[in-house]
Scaffold this motif. Structure first.
Motif, mmCIF file in Angstrom:
data_model
loop_
_atom_site.group_PDB
_atom_site.id
_atom_site.type_symbol
_atom_site.label_atom_id
_atom_site.label_comp_id
_atom_site.label_asym_id
_atom_site.label_seq_id
_atom_site.Cartn_x
_atom_site.Cartn_y
_atom_site.Cartn_z
ATOM 1 N N TYR A 381 -4.024 -2.324 0.265
ATOM 2 C CA TYR A 381 -4.855 -2.637 -0.896
ATOM 3 C C TYR A 381 -4.089 -3.459 -1.933
ATOM 4 O O TYR A 381 -4.575 -4.498 -2.402
ATOM 5 C CB TYR A 381 -5.385 -1.367 -1.553
ATOM 6 C CG TYR A 381 -6.175 -1.658 -2.809
ATOM 7 C CD1 TYR A 381 -7.472 -2.166 -2.728
ATOM 8 C CD2 TYR A 381 -5.616 -1.456 -4.066
ATOM 9 C CE1 TYR A 381 -8.187 -2.468 -3.874
ATOM 10 C CE2 TYR A 381 -6.329 -1.755 -5.217
ATOM 11 C CZ TYR A 381 -7.614 -2.264 -5.119
ATOM 12 O OH TYR A 381 -8.317 -2.573 -6.264
ATOM 13 N N GLU A 382 -2.896 -3.025 -2.303
ATOM 14 C CA GLU A 382 -2.109 -3.740 -3.320
ATOM 15 C C GLU A 382 -1.215 -4.813 -2.732
ATOM 16 O O GLU A 382 -0.705 -5.656 -3.462
ATOM 17 C CB GLU A 382 -1.227 -2.751 -4.086
ATOM 18 C CG GLU A 382 -1.989 -1.731 -4.911
ATOM 19 C CD GLU A 382 -1.030 -0.751 -5.562
ATOM 20 O OE1 GLU A 382 -0.823 -0.849 -6.785
ATOM 21 O OE2 GLU A 382 -0.477 0.115 -4.831
ATOM 22 N N ARG A 385 3.859 -3.923 -3.853
ATOM 23 C CA ARG A 385 3.781 -3.321 -5.180
ATOM 24 C C ARG A 385 5.215 -3.176 -5.711
ATOM 25 O O ARG A 385 6.058 -2.513 -5.098
ATOM 26 C CB ARG A 385 3.111 -1.944 -5.108
ATOM 27 C CG ARG A 385 3.172 -1.151 -6.421
ATOM 28 C CD ARG A 385 2.585 0.225 -6.222
ATOM 29 N NE ARG A 385 2.857 1.112 -7.359
ATOM 30 C CZ ARG A 385 1.924 1.734 -8.061
ATOM 31 N NH1 ARG A 385 0.637 1.576 -7.760
ATOM 32 N NH2 ARG A 385 2.258 2.535 -9.046
ATOM 33 N N LYS A 411 -1.530 -8.177 -4.396
ATOM 34 C CA LYS A 411 -2.781 -8.464 -3.717
ATOM 35 C C LYS A 411 -3.979 -8.216 -4.615
ATOM 36 O O LYS A 411 -4.918 -9.030 -4.655
ATOM 37 C CB LYS A 411 -2.892 -7.621 -2.445
ATOM 38 C CG LYS A 411 -4.042 -8.014 -1.536
ATOM 39 C CD LYS A 411 -3.979 -7.243 -0.224
ATOM 40 C CE LYS A 411 -5.119 -7.643 0.697
ATOM 41 N NZ LYS A 411 -5.073 -6.902 1.994
ATOM 42 N N ASP A 412 -3.980 -7.104 -5.355
ATOM 43 C CA ASP A 412 -5.107 -6.836 -6.250
ATOM 44 C C ASP A 412 -4.897 -7.440 -7.640
ATOM 45 O O ASP A 412 -5.801 -7.401 -8.483
ATOM 46 C CB ASP A 412 -5.369 -5.341 -6.357
ATOM 47 C CG ASP A 412 -4.224 -4.612 -7.041
ATOM 48 O OD1 ASP A 412 -3.108 -5.156 -7.092
ATOM 49 O OD2 ASP A 412 -4.440 -3.479 -7.525
ATOM 50 N N ASP A 413 -3.695 -7.966 -7.902
ATOM 51 C CA ASP A 413 -3.390 -8.647 -9.162
ATOM 52 C C ASP A 413 -3.695 -7.762 -10.374
ATOM 53 O O ASP A 413 -4.338 -8.175 -11.330
ATOM 54 C CB ASP A 413 -4.186 -9.956 -9.253
ATOM 55 C CG ASP A 413 -3.679 -10.852 -10.383
ATOM 56 O OD1 ASP A 413 -2.499 -10.695 -10.787
ATOM 57 O OD2 ASP A 413 -4.456 -11.690 -10.863
ATOM 58 N N LYS A 414 -3.218 -6.514 -10.319
ATOM 59 C CA LYS A 414 -3.473 -5.563 -11.404
ATOM 60 C C LYS A 414 -2.179 -4.870 -11.821
ATOM 61 O O LYS A 414 -1.303 -4.591 -11.007
ATOM 62 C CB LYS A 414 -4.474 -4.488 -10.955
ATOM 63 C CG LYS A 414 -5.871 -5.002 -10.663
ATOM 64 C CD LYS A 414 -6.638 -5.280 -11.935
ATOM 65 C CE LYS A 414 -8.044 -5.772 -11.626
ATOM 66 N NZ LYS A 414 -8.857 -4.774 -10.930
ATOM 67 N N ASP A 468 -6.222 0.695 3.341
ATOM 68 C CA ASP A 468 -6.759 -0.191 2.305
ATOM 69 C C ASP A 468 -7.826 0.507 1.463
ATOM 70 O O ASP A 468 -8.504 -0.120 0.652
ATOM 71 C CB ASP A 468 -7.352 -1.459 2.927
ATOM 72 C CG ASP A 468 -8.537 -1.161 3.838
ATOM 73 O OD1 ASP A 468 -8.769 0.035 4.152
ATOM 74 O OD2 ASP A 468 -9.218 -2.122 4.254
ATOM 75 N N HIS A 472 -9.221 3.970 -8.007
ATOM 76 C CA HIS A 472 -8.650 3.698 -9.324
ATOM 77 C C HIS A 472 -8.952 4.910 -10.205
ATOM 78 O O HIS A 472 -10.074 5.425 -10.221
ATOM 79 C CB HIS A 472 -9.269 2.448 -9.949
ATOM 80 C CG HIS A 472 -8.895 2.263 -11.386
ATOM 81 N ND1 HIS A 472 -9.766 2.547 -12.422
ATOM 82 C CD2 HIS A 472 -7.742 1.863 -11.972
ATOM 83 C CE1 HIS A 472 -9.170 2.318 -13.573
ATOM 84 N NE2 HIS A 472 -7.935 1.893 -13.331
ATOM 85 N N LEU A 502 -12.586 2.076 -4.795
ATOM 86 C CA LEU A 502 -12.365 0.641 -4.641
ATOM 87 C C LEU A 502 -12.693 0.172 -3.244
ATOM 88 O O LEU A 502 -12.218 -0.859 -2.794
ATOM 89 C CB LEU A 502 -10.903 0.312 -4.991
ATOM 90 C CG LEU A 502 -10.472 0.710 -6.414
ATOM 91 C CD1 LEU A 502 -8.995 0.456 -6.606
ATOM 92 C CD2 LEU A 502 -11.293 -0.057 -7.440
#
Length: 504
Positions: A381-382, A385, A411-414, A468, A472, A502
């Protein structure tokens, strides 16, 4: 030849049997099977071990003083120093040498290379269990203690020696060779050798001995020699106190390496070195442990057993004089002076703390601990990290420890973060309130890792490589953690979370 005979005579005196008995032992024909009489005695030792153990008493207490060092053999020190004097390795022109280029060879001429002292107190109560207090501790070159080191225990305290365990019986051959008197009590002498023990020296048929009390079948003494001569010896001795066998003395001498010296080592000498003038000196690790001040029954109170089994009372080394069974030699005093100076010059203390922290998954920099396992992670998912988790340690405050965690998933740009504060209620054990606020993601099906240690986290480091499906979550929590015993931790928590799936 005279020296050999004298040395052999001293050995005979030390082990407590006469020359005639030794001669009789030499005449024993060694077969590749154990003596049935010896095995029968060892069987009785195993059966009576529990009854002979101090922990069958209602209570007891005693203290210990231990000394660990790294040095050349004591018999070689004068020869070692004489070699340096003859080769001129300590000439006046070498006075300009600083601690930056001081060598282990030069250190050995005046002091040991390493010295560690530790004093402990052992308490036991049938009702409250066992308590081990570190009364004081000092390690040459270090100001701060390495707690993983000072909690190390000896192999033969309150446990059956490895040579006597039933599961190891096939590794040795045992032979009943004699009986002798030690401390007014009669003992069986059982010699043993390893199954694969082969030595060209025919006079040395054994590589160990066990002394067993004939009345109680308690172990009085055990000696274990290395396969190669002069490579080491381990000796443990017990004392009969209050009808039980308490460990009284342990000595270990293990060869670490050979150090070759020749005249060309004097790099600052203008003279041509004599390559034929060289000698070899063995470096050894030494351990001496002495136990004393036995009491049973002991006047112990419930307060004495609070907290963990291990408790550190003092680590400054300023009270060791109370527990030393023998005063420090001049060579040992010089060890603290020399190695402490090297420790300050090379900043050994901070490097040792970093190494100690890595064992627990942390990098310690002053008052801040950085978590190793939060630096880089990967999941579907990320993606990759990267993060930074920092926590203020006891150097900041013994009672308050704030921490924060920031992480970013490519990957999630958070960005994710967590901020918390631990407030201890006591310094005797882990007991604290915690408040925290967080905004992060977690994998579906993930267990709570609140009580996981570094080893457990690393064992599950890649468990989300193919996952994946993440949630959140954002919220806050208030909790209280308490180590009720060594093996039982309770956590009470109240949380308020806002969660969002998510995935579909």
């Amino acid at each position: 030849m005279k020296r050999i005979l004298l040395f052999f005579g001293l050995l005979c005196w030390f082990f407590g049997f006469s020359q005639s008995k030794v001669t009789a032992i030499e005449g024993v024909v060694i077969e590749d099977k154990s003596d049935p009489k010896a095995l029968e005695i060892l069987k009785k030792v195993n059966q009576m071990f529990r009854e002979n153990s101090p922990k069958t008493l209602d209570s007891y207490s005693y203290k210990s003083y231990e000394k660990i060092s790294l040095d050349i053999d004591e018999d070689s020190i004068s020869q070692y120093n004489k070699f340096f004097e003859e080769t001129g390795m300590f000439r006046e022109k070498r006075k300009k040498d600083s601690l930056n280029n001081i060598s282990a060879r030069k250190i050995f001429s005046k002091s040991k290379l390493f010295l560690w002292e530790r004093a402990q107190e052992f308490l036991y109560s049938r009702q409250y269990g066992e308590k081990i207090n570190i009364l004081d501790n000092r390690i040459s070159g270090l100001k701060q203690p390495i707690y993983e080191m000072i909690a190390l225990q000896q192999s033969n305290r309150d446990k059956l020696p490895d040579q006597l365990k039933q599961e190891n019986r096939g590794l040795y051959r045992f032979f009943l060779t004699d009986t002798l008197e030690m401390d007014g009590r009669k003992n069986f002498v059982i010699r043993f050798r390893e199954v694969n023990f082969k030595n060209p020296d025919k006079k040395r048929k054994y590589n160990g001995a066990i002394y067993v009390d004939t009345e109680t079948y308690g172990v009085k003494k055990i000696e274990n020699f290395s396969k190669n001569k002069n490579d080491g010896i381990i000796t443990s001795t017990w004392i009969f106190f209050h009808n039980r066998w308490f460990l009284a003395h342990e000595t270990v001498k293990l060869k670490m390496s050979n150090m070759k010296l020749e005249e060309e080592d004097a790099q600052h000498s203008d003279e041509k070195p004599d390559r034929n003038k060289k000698q070899t000196f063995g470096t050894y690790a030494f351990l001496t442990s002495r136990y004393f001040d036995y009491q049973s029954p002991a006047e112990n109170s419930p307060e004495d057993f609070k907290g963990y089994t291990f408790s550190v009372k003092n680590i400054r080394g300023n009270t060791l004089d109370r527990y030393r069974t023998d005063p420090l030699t001049e060579r040992e005093k010089n060890t603290y002076k020399t190695i402490d100076s090297l420790g300050r010059r090379y900043n050994i203390d901070s490097k040792a703390q970093i190494l100690s922290g890595l064992l627990n998954g942390q990098i310690r920099v002053g008052a801040v601990d950085f978590a190793v396992d939060e630096i880089v992670n990967y999941n579907l998912y990320e993606g990759f990290r990267v993060g930074l988790k920092a926590k203020l340690n006891e150097n900041f405050s013994p009672y308050f420890s704030p921490d924060y965690t920031f992480a970013y998933g490519f990957k999630d740009d958070k960005w994710k973060y967590r901020i918390g504060l631990d407030m201890k209620t006591t310094l005797e054990k882990d007991s604290y309130f915690r408040v925290e606020y967080y905004d992060d993601v977690t994998a579906s099906g993930e267990f709570s890792r609140r009580l996981w240690n570094f080893k457990m986290r690393m064992a599950n480091y890649g468990n989300n490589l193919n996952n994946d499906r993440y949630y959140h979550y954002r919220g806050a929590s208030v909790s209280y953690l308490n180590d009720v015993t060594n093996g039982l931790t309770l956590v009470f928590a109240a949380r308020r979370n806002l969660e969002e799936a998510l995935f579909d």
